[in-house]
Motif scaffolding. Sequence first.
Motif, short mmCIF file in Angstrom:
data_model
loop_
_atom_site.label_atom_id
_atom_site.label_comp_id
_atom_site.label_asym_id
_atom_site.label_seq_id
_atom_site.Cartn_x
_atom_site.Cartn_y
_atom_site.Cartn_z
N ARG A 52 21.55 27.57 -10.15
CA ARG A 52 20.66 26.56 -10.59
C ARG A 52 19.59 27.41 -11.63
N ASN B 196 22.90 16.92 -5.23
CA ASN B 196 22.32 16.56 -6.60
C ASN B 196 23.80 16.94 -7.42
N GLU C 214 16.95 21.05 -13.00
CA GLU C 214 18.02 21.16 -11.91
C GLU C 214 18.99 19.90 -12.28
N ARG D 72 9.97 28.18 -0.74
CA ARG D 72 10.85 27.40 0.20
C ARG D 72 11.92 28.08 0.87
N VAL E 134 11.20 28.21 -6.17
CA VAL E 134 11.90 27.95 -5.03
C VAL E 134 12.40 29.14 -4.23
N TRP F 45 5.13 21.38 -9.25
CA TRP F 45 5.12 19.88 -8.77
C TRP F 45 3.75 19.19 -9.19
N CYS G 142 18.20 9.29 -2.85
CA CYS G 142 17.12 10.29 -3.35
C CYS G 142 15.71 10.08 -2.66
N ASP G 143 15.02 11.25 -2.53
CA ASP G 143 13.78 11.07 -1.85
C ASP G 143 12.73 11.03 -2.90
N MET G 144 12.88 11.17 -4.16
CA MET G 144 11.70 11.10 -5.02
C MET G 144 10.96 9.87 -5.03
N GLN H 255 6.65 20.83 0.14
CA GLN H 255 7.23 20.77 -1.36
C GLN H 255 6.62 20.65 -2.70
N HIS I 239 16.69 9.34 -10.76
CA HIS I 239 15.53 10.40 -11.42
C HIS I 239 15.28 9.46 -12.73
N ARG J 169 11.64 27.00 -12.06
CA ARG J 169 11.59 26.27 -10.57
C ARG J 169 12.38 27.01 -9.82
N TYR K 290 10.35 11.86 -13.04
CA TYR K 290 11.62 12.56 -13.60
C TYR K 290 11.67 12.35 -15.17
N ARG L 223 24.69 22.41 -2.08
CA ARG L 223 24.58 22.94 -3.58
C ARG L 223 25.76 23.89 -4.05
N TYR M 14 16.90 22.47 3.57
CA TYR M 14 16.52 21.32 3.98
C TYR M 14 16.98 20.95 5.68
C1 G6P Z 1 12.90 15.72 -5.42
C2 G6P Z 1 14.13 15.24 -5.89
C3 G6P Z 1 15.63 16.02 -5.55
C4 G6P Z 1 15.15 17.44 -6.22
C5 G6P Z 1 13.96 18.01 -5.61
C6 G6P Z 1 13.79 19.48 -6.22
O1 G6P Z 1 12.68 15.71 -3.97
O2 G6P Z 1 14.31 13.98 -5.53
O3 G6P Z 1 16.32 15.33 -6.24
O4 G6P Z 1 16.39 18.02 -5.63
O5 G6P Z 1 12.93 17.29 -5.83
O6 G6P Z 1 13.08 20.16 -5.59
P1 G6P Z 1 12.74 21.65 -5.59
O7 G6P Z 1 11.48 21.73 -4.70
O8 G6P Z 1 14.13 21.99 -5.07
O9 G6P Z 1 12.38 21.89 -7.21
#
Ligand code: G6P
Length: 441
Positions: free
Chosen positions: A93, A147, A109, A292, A288, A242, A169-171, A236, A200, A284, A264, A86, A15
Amino acid sequence: MKKQKILIAGGGSTYTPGIVAMLADNIDRFPIEEIKLYDDLAERQEPIGAACEILLREKNSDIKFSYTTDPEEAFTNIDFCMAHIRVGLYAMREKDEKIPLKYGVVGQETCGPGGIAYGMRSIPGVLEILDYMEKYSPNAWMLNYSNPAAIVAEATRRLRPNSKIINICDMPIAIENIFADILGLESRKELTVRYYGLNHFGWWTSVTDKSGHDLLPQLQRFVAKDGYAFETEDFQHKHPSWKATFKKAKDIYALDPTTLPNTYLKYYLYPDYEVANSNPDFTRANEVMETREKEVFEIAHKIIDNGTAEGTSFHAGAHATFIIDLACAIAFNTKERMLLIVPNNGAIDNFDSEAMVEIPCLVGNDGPEPLSIGSIPTFQKGLMEQQVAVEKLVVEAYIEESYQKLWQAITLSKTVPSASVAKTILDDLIEANKTFWPQLK
Ligand code: G6P
Ligand code: NAD
Ligand code: MN
């Protein structure tokens, strides 16, 4: 406007380039004197640092830029530390996700036993960088994405209660972008929301436009049919896993059609479905690493090889915007209303005042000012009480180096069927994490 000095901790994160690019594109509202990157793994940070240097030079030559693995150099003379470390990298992970799945339990995660294992690794990592910040720049703020944010937040509440750290958190932001898309609006910033929960683990109770028109019913009609499955451009969230998550929101919503849920919650409410639809050999983490992570490092190497960022671009979205909005709110006292993870302190009046909750706050130069939520219904209260107890037990297990408490934590997770399954998973996790966790007694 005073120019800000920013450190990004976890410089080698996937990121980081998105945040650096977004910072450079936002200097009109958030002027910057310097950006530094810090990571404890030089090889990982090197290509990201070298590529960001080229990118920044081309975008804005005024910003001073450097990257380092030396904590003193990194943390001295900064206004903000934007953190996203991380501990254990994707390799760990992958284990967090695959070990529980081996026993038919959700492998995720941040949720269930995987999230608990990650929490036990993250706590010392985040405390370490927080202590560096306080030693070298005692007035700085840490804006922390690392996280599992719920467990990290509880750990910093317990162990560093006076520190200037805000866990985020960005969710909810990503979901609010989907709200805006569903409603045909330009931006989620046209919305005012009410939301409460744990990280979450939360629900929207109100979504209106700026004149107060109730938009919740229109959103609920969409979600009842399609969940949050709205075609997204977000890099993402375009991945198959997703997309499935966004669709599943329909079934979470069905349990309480008066609100709108965080995605979540599916891990707690439909764990059997999740396990049945997981591949224990490809989780996942694997997705990733193949997408990514690979893409970000390929772009970085391309920029370095070409000596220019022209013709390439790093993805930057809601994740980068949100952390810059938060830094702006603190630096320039904007009083923007934002969802943050803060001590409850009575905001939810029928819930543990010592729990870390995710609720709307007004943000200014003295930090978040949480808004009052009032009482929450029995369904949410029951779920949240169970989950917050899990998070607290993990932090107690870490502090007391207690096997017993960690076993209790895993047993109490709604994702785990029994104490015996919890024990089997715990014993495997201890083996996998022995270079990271304290030795449990
Ligand atoms: C969202 C959640 C994050 C998490 C991410 C995982 O953005 O808010 O807390 O880390 O998803 O995404 P990923 O693409 O790494 O599975
Ligand atoms: P990543 O593995 O690509 O990057 C993490 C970096 O942290 C690595 O370069 C690693 O070397 C570094 N690191 C590990 N321990 C460190 C330490 N003690 N000190 C300094 N650096 C250290 O991971 P990523 O996928 O880019 O994610 C980064 C973090 O952000 C993860 O914790 C992820 O869960 C989190 N995240 C959180 C949110 C949220 O909503 N809160 C959203 C997105 C990502
Ligand atoms: Mn999150």
